[in-house]
Design a protein around this motif. Structure first.
Motif, PDB file in Angstrom:
ATOM      1  N   GLY A  82      -2.718  -9.766  -1.520  1.00  0.00           N
ATOM      2  CA  GLY A  82      -4.081  -9.987  -1.984  1.00  0.00           C
ATOM      3  C   GLY A  82      -5.073 -10.056  -0.837  1.00  0.00           C
ATOM      4  N   ALA A  83      -4.690 -10.729   0.249  1.00  0.00           N
ATOM      5  CA  ALA A  83      -5.590 -10.854   1.398  1.00  0.00           C
ATOM      6  C   ALA A  83      -5.835  -9.498   2.047  1.00  0.00           C
ATOM      7  CB  ALA A  83      -5.004 -11.838   2.403  1.00  0.00           C
ATOM      8  N   ILE A  84      -4.786  -8.692   2.194  1.00  0.00           N
ATOM      9  CA  ILE A  84      -4.940  -7.402   2.859  1.00  0.00           C
ATOM     10  C   ILE A  84      -5.694  -6.415   1.976  1.00  0.00           C
ATOM     11  CG2 ILE A  84      -3.679  -5.427   3.804  1.00  0.00           C
ATOM     12  CD1 ILE A  84      -1.560  -7.400   4.737  1.00  0.00           C
ATOM     13  N   VAL A  85      -5.449  -6.442   0.672  1.00  0.00           N
ATOM     14  CA  VAL A  85      -6.204  -5.583  -0.240  1.00  0.00           C
ATOM     15  C   VAL A  85      -7.692  -5.934  -0.177  1.00  0.00           C
ATOM     16  CG1 VAL A  85      -6.642  -5.086  -2.670  1.00  0.00           C
ATOM     17  CG2 VAL A  85      -4.302  -5.060  -1.799  1.00  0.00           C
ATOM     18  N   THR A  86      -8.000  -7.216  -0.162  1.00  0.00           N
ATOM     19  CA  THR A  86      -9.397  -7.640  -0.057  1.00  0.00           C
ATOM     20  C   THR A  86     -10.021  -7.130   1.234  1.00  0.00           C
ATOM     21  OG1 THR A  86      -8.936  -9.650  -1.340  1.00  0.00           O
ATOM     22  CG2 THR A  86     -10.935  -9.639   0.013  1.00  0.00           C
ATOM     23  N   GLY A  87      -9.284  -7.227   2.330  1.00  0.00           N
ATOM     24  CA  GLY A  87      -9.792  -6.718   3.599  1.00  0.00           C
ATOM     25  C   GLY A  87     -10.050  -5.220   3.559  1.00  0.00           C
ATOM     26  N   CYS A  88      -9.143  -4.473   2.939  1.00  0.00           N
ATOM     27  CA  CYS A  88      -9.326  -3.015   2.832  1.00  0.00           C
ATOM     28  C   CYS A  88     -10.585  -2.676   2.035  1.00  0.00           C
ATOM     29  CB  CYS A  88      -8.107  -2.384   2.158  1.00  0.00           C
ATOM     30  SG  CYS A  88      -6.591  -2.425   3.138  1.00  0.00           S
ATOM     31  N   ALA A  96      -6.541   2.788   1.377  1.00  0.00           N
ATOM     32  CA  ALA A  96      -5.653   1.824   2.037  1.00  0.00           C
ATOM     33  C   ALA A  96      -5.286   0.703   1.081  1.00  0.00           C
ATOM     34  CB  ALA A  96      -6.318   1.272   3.293  1.00  0.00           C
ATOM     35  N   ALA A  97      -6.263   0.257   0.271  1.00  0.00           N
ATOM     36  CA  ALA A  97      -5.978  -0.792  -0.717  1.00  0.00           C
ATOM     37  C   ALA A  97      -4.938  -0.320  -1.720  1.00  0.00           C
ATOM     38  CB  ALA A  97      -7.268  -1.194  -1.430  1.00  0.00           C
TER      39      ALA A  97
END
Length: 228
Positions: A82-88, A96-97
């Motif tokens: 969830g954190a990395i998807v939000t960053g993407c 990327a997400a």
């Protein structure tokens, strides 16, 4: 209005090298799976690397290993994804997400399927161990981040490939150490999980790019027909 393509999630300079690496990794997964199919005991390499007694790591390293292991559990993995998807999405990298969700999901799904196909167990209690799903997850997640960094930084083929492989090695080694130290997996399970991610993520990234390009071309074609 013409649809604007977003940057490729698999940088073009890396496609050939990562394709070759993915093929070799898939071969390793198959060979190890065939070698240890149906086994319930450590192999020669495992006996050399694995501690003589399971779950032998002591504080403070036990806490470190448990923290790493938690990140591969459903709650911890969901938090990371969830954190990395939000960053993407904040970086305006929708491909990327998508890769984070689909690629990591495909990697974990492949590892789970392989566990049932290979049937290797640990501790003699029916726990399927090959390949390590925790290691596959951690490696896959970091691979997606490394591919995003390579694309944003515009790295060359050599620099990008080195970054991706170094990131995968660090992630796989860290999670793999935790799994072996806690007695959850054999060392060869860890290698199988690492190679599973190396095989699945580049292939999934290529598919995400192909699908995204197809959607862009389709929208562009629809826009041209509408303006006639």
């Amino acid at each position: 209005m013409t649809a604007r393509p977003t940057p490729a999630v698999l940088p073009p300079p890396l496609r050939a090298w990562l394709g070759l690496i993915a093929a070799l990794a898939a071969l390793v997964v198959v060979v190890l799976g065939a070698l240890y199919a149906g086994h319930g005991e450590p192999g020669r390499v495992d006996r050399w690397i694995t501690p003589p007694t399971a779950d032998s790591v002591r504080p403070p390293w036990r806490q470190v290993a448990l923290a790493m292991d938690y990140l591969g559990e459903p709650a911890g993995s969901a938090m990371l994804v969830g954190a990395i998807v939000t960053g993407c999405l904040l970086l305006r990298r929708p491909r990327a997400a998508v890769l984070v969700v689909v690629g990591v999901g495909m990697t974990v799904g492949t590892a789970t399927l392989l566990k049932h196909l290979v049937g290797r167990t640990i501790h003699g209690d029916g726990n399927l161990s090959y390949p390590s799903g925790h290691t596959a997850f951690a490696t896959a997640l970091v691979l997606t981040v490394a591919l995003l960094a390579t694309s944003r930084l515009g790295l060359s083929r050599t620099a990008g490939t080195l970054l991706v492989l170094a990131a995968a090695l660090v992630a796989g080694a860290a999670m793999g150490w935790a799994e072996v130290a806690l007695g959850a997996h054999y060392a060869t399970d860890v290698l199988g999980g690492w190679c599973t991610a190396l095989a699945v993520i580049p292939a999934t990234a290529w598919l995400v790019d192909r699908m995204a390009d197809w959607l862009v071309d389709r929208r562009a074609g629809a826009g041209r027909r509408k303006n006639r």
